[in-house]
Enzyme design. Structure first.
Site, mmCIF file in Angstrom:
data_model
loop_
_atom_site.group_PDB
_atom_site.id
_atom_site.type_symbol
_atom_site.label_atom_id
_atom_site.label_comp_id
_atom_site.label_asym_id
_atom_site.label_seq_id
_atom_site.Cartn_x
_atom_site.Cartn_y
_atom_site.Cartn_z
ATOM 1 N N CYS A 38 0.835 -1.209 0.000
ATOM 2 C CA CYS A 38 0.000 0.000 0.000
ATOM 3 C C CYS A 38 0.871 1.261 0.000
ATOM 4 O O CYS A 38 0.577 2.230 -0.703
ATOM 5 C CB CYS A 38 -0.931 0.015 1.206
ATOM 6 S SG CYS A 38 -2.118 -1.352 1.222
ATOM 7 N N ALA A 39 1.930 1.235 0.780
ATOM 8 C CA ALA A 39 2.846 2.378 0.824
ATOM 9 C C ALA A 39 3.500 2.583 -0.537
ATOM 10 O O ALA A 39 3.613 3.717 -1.014
ATOM 11 C CB ALA A 39 3.905 2.159 1.907
#
Length: 165
Positions: free
Chosen positions: A59-60
Protein backbone atom coordinates in the site's frame (compact mmCIF):
# COMPACT_ATOMS: atom_id res chain seq x y z
CA UNK A 1 -17.34 -10.36 -6.57
CA UNK A 2 -14.39 -12.26 -5.16
CA UNK A 3 -10.76 -11.28 -4.92
CA UNK A 4 -7.94 -13.09 -3.15
CA UNK A 5 -5.87 -12.30 -0.09
CA UNK A 6 -2.68 -14.37 -0.05
CA UNK A 7 -4.33 -16.88 -2.37
CA UNK A 8 -7.51 -17.29 -0.29
CA UNK A 9 -10.91 -16.08 -1.51
CA UNK A 10 -12.14 -12.76 -0.16
CA UNK A 11 -15.63 -11.44 -0.91
CA UNK A 12 -16.50 -7.85 -1.79
CA UNK A 13 -19.81 -6.33 -0.69
CA UNK A 14 -22.14 -5.39 -3.54
CA UNK A 15 -21.12 -5.03 -7.14
CA UNK A 16 -18.33 -2.93 -8.60
CA UNK A 17 -19.28 -0.15 -10.99
CA UNK A 18 -19.09 -0.73 -14.73
CA UNK A 19 -17.17 1.43 -17.19
CA UNK A 20 -19.48 4.28 -18.24
CA UNK A 21 -21.44 4.29 -14.97
CA UNK A 22 -21.92 7.54 -13.10
CA UNK A 23 -19.47 7.52 -10.19
CA UNK A 24 -21.42 8.11 -6.96
CA UNK A 25 -20.42 11.14 -4.92
CA UNK A 26 -19.27 10.15 -1.42
CA UNK A 27 -18.07 12.16 1.56
CA UNK A 28 -14.90 10.95 3.26
CA UNK A 29 -12.65 12.34 6.00
CA UNK A 30 -9.41 14.17 5.15
CA UNK A 31 -6.17 13.95 7.13
CA UNK A 32 -7.13 17.17 8.96
CA UNK A 33 -10.68 15.86 9.66
CA UNK A 34 -12.12 18.01 6.87
CA UNK A 35 -14.76 16.62 4.52
CA UNK A 36 -13.41 15.28 1.22
CA UNK A 37 -15.84 14.69 -1.65
CA UNK A 38 -14.92 11.95 -4.09
CA UNK A 39 -16.80 10.94 -7.23
CA UNK A 40 -19.44 12.81 -9.12
CA UNK A 41 -18.70 15.49 -11.70
CA UNK A 42 -15.85 17.64 -10.37
CA UNK A 43 -14.71 19.24 -13.62
CA UNK A 44 -11.37 17.44 -13.32
CA UNK A 45 -10.28 13.86 -13.82
CA UNK A 46 -10.13 11.89 -10.58
CA UNK A 47 -7.81 8.97 -9.88
CA UNK A 48 -9.04 7.12 -6.82
CA UNK A 49 -6.17 5.08 -5.48
CA UNK A 50 -7.73 2.60 -2.99
CA UNK A 51 -5.64 0.64 -0.50
CA UNK A 52 -6.45 -1.58 2.51
CA UNK A 53 -4.00 0.29 4.80
CA UNK A 54 -1.08 2.64 4.26
CA UNK A 55 0.65 0.71 7.04
CA UNK A 56 1.66 -2.13 4.69
CA UNK A 57 4.51 -2.32 2.22
CA UNK A 58 2.46 -2.76 -0.95
CA UNK A 59 0.00 0.00 0.00
CA UNK A 60 2.85 2.38 0.82
CA UNK A 61 4.50 1.59 -2.53
CA UNK A 62 1.21 2.22 -4.34
CA UNK A 63 0.79 5.61 -2.63
CA UNK A 64 4.42 6.62 -3.34
CA UNK A 65 4.14 5.55 -7.00
CA UNK A 66 0.92 7.49 -7.60
CA UNK A 67 2.41 10.49 -5.77
CA UNK A 68 5.28 10.53 -8.30
CA UNK A 69 3.01 9.99 -11.29
CA UNK A 70 0.50 12.61 -10.10
CA UNK A 71 3.13 15.35 -10.13
CA UNK A 72 2.96 15.61 -13.91
CA UNK A 73 -0.80 15.28 -14.43
CA UNK A 74 -2.84 18.28 -15.54
CA UNK A 75 -6.43 18.91 -14.41
CA UNK A 76 -6.39 15.77 -12.30
CA UNK A 77 -7.01 15.10 -8.62
CA UNK A 78 -5.35 11.97 -7.26
CA UNK A 79 -6.72 10.51 -4.03
CA UNK A 80 -5.44 7.81 -1.73
CA UNK A 81 -8.32 6.19 0.16
CA UNK A 82 -8.24 3.62 2.95
CA UNK A 83 -9.97 2.85 6.25
CA UNK A 84 -6.93 4.17 8.15
CA UNK A 85 -7.54 6.88 10.70
CA UNK A 86 -7.00 10.33 9.15
CA UNK A 87 -4.21 11.11 11.64
CA UNK A 88 -2.24 8.01 10.63
CA UNK A 89 -2.74 8.80 6.94
CA UNK A 90 -1.51 12.35 7.50
CA UNK A 91 1.53 11.11 9.43
CA UNK A 92 2.34 8.61 6.66
CA UNK A 93 2.18 11.34 4.01
CA UNK A 94 4.36 13.70 6.07
CA UNK A 95 6.95 11.00 6.75
CA UNK A 96 7.01 9.84 3.11
CA UNK A 97 6.92 13.30 1.53
CA UNK A 98 3.59 12.59 -0.20
CA UNK A 99 2.40 15.96 -1.47
CA UNK A 100 0.53 15.20 -4.72
CA UNK A 101 -2.24 13.02 -3.29
CA UNK A 102 -5.41 14.02 -1.44
CA UNK A 103 -5.75 11.77 1.60
CA UNK A 104 -9.23 10.46 2.41
CA UNK A 105 -10.49 7.89 4.90
CA UNK A 106 -13.69 5.87 4.53
CA UNK A 107 -13.61 4.78 8.18
CA UNK A 108 -16.76 6.63 9.31
CA UNK A 109 -19.52 5.09 7.19
CA UNK A 110 -17.76 2.97 4.54
CA UNK A 111 -19.67 4.84 1.81
CA UNK A 112 -16.99 4.50 -0.87
CA UNK A 113 -16.47 0.83 -0.08
CA UNK A 114 -20.16 0.06 -0.34
CA UNK A 115 -21.11 2.29 -3.29
CA UNK A 116 -18.07 1.30 -5.37
CA UNK A 117 -18.18 -2.41 -4.46
CA UNK A 118 -14.70 -2.58 -2.89
CA UNK A 119 -15.52 -3.28 0.79
CA UNK A 120 -14.20 -6.63 2.03
CA UNK A 121 -16.83 -8.65 3.92
CA UNK A 122 -14.68 -11.61 4.89
CA UNK A 123 -11.02 -12.71 5.09
CA UNK A 124 -8.52 -11.41 7.66
CA UNK A 125 -9.04 -7.95 6.05
CA UNK A 126 -12.81 -7.92 6.69
CA UNK A 127 -14.07 -4.34 6.99
CA UNK A 128 -11.19 -2.84 4.99
CA UNK A 129 -11.14 -1.74 1.37
CA UNK A 130 -9.74 -3.98 -1.33
CA UNK A 131 -6.89 -2.73 -3.52
CA UNK A 132 -8.23 -0.87 -6.55
CA UNK A 133 -7.66 2.06 -8.89
CA UNK A 134 -10.55 3.96 -10.43
CA UNK A 135 -10.45 6.82 -12.92
CA UNK A 136 -13.42 9.16 -13.22
CA UNK A 137 -13.69 11.70 -16.04
CA UNK A 138 -14.52 15.38 -15.39
CA UNK A 139 -18.21 14.65 -16.10
CA UNK A 140 -18.35 12.02 -13.33
CA UNK A 141 -18.27 8.84 -15.44
CA UNK A 142 -16.10 5.85 -14.58
CA UNK A 143 -13.60 5.44 -17.44
CA UNK A 144 -11.15 2.95 -15.88
CA UNK A 145 -11.30 0.42 -13.08
CA UNK A 146 -8.89 -2.15 -11.77
CA UNK A 147 -9.86 -4.13 -8.70
CA UNK A 148 -6.73 -6.17 -8.07
CA UNK A 149 -7.50 -9.87 -8.22
CA UNK A 150 -4.86 -10.53 -5.54
CA UNK A 151 -4.96 -7.85 -2.83
CA UNK A 152 -1.24 -8.23 -2.10
CA UNK A 153 -0.29 -7.31 -5.70
CA UNK A 154 0.29 -3.77 -6.97
CA UNK A 155 -2.09 -2.35 -9.60
CA UNK A 156 -1.17 -1.57 -13.21
CA UNK A 157 -0.07 2.05 -12.77
CA UNK A 158 0.57 2.67 -16.45
CA UNK A 159 -2.89 1.47 -17.51
CA UNK A 160 -4.53 3.92 -15.08
CA UNK A 161 -2.42 6.84 -16.31
CA UNK A 162 -3.00 5.85 -19.95
CA UNK A 163 -6.78 5.95 -19.36
CA UNK A 164 -6.63 9.74 -18.84
CA UNK A 165 -4.27 10.58 -21.69
Amino acid sequence: MNVKFKGQNATLKGSPLKIGDNAPEVKLVGKDLSEVTIGGAQGKTQIINIVPSLDTGVCATQARTFNQKAAGLKDCIVYVVSMDLPFAMGRFCSTEGIENLVVASDFVNKALGEKYGVLLVDSPLKGLLSRAVLVINPQGKLIYQEICEEITNEPDYEAAIKAIQ
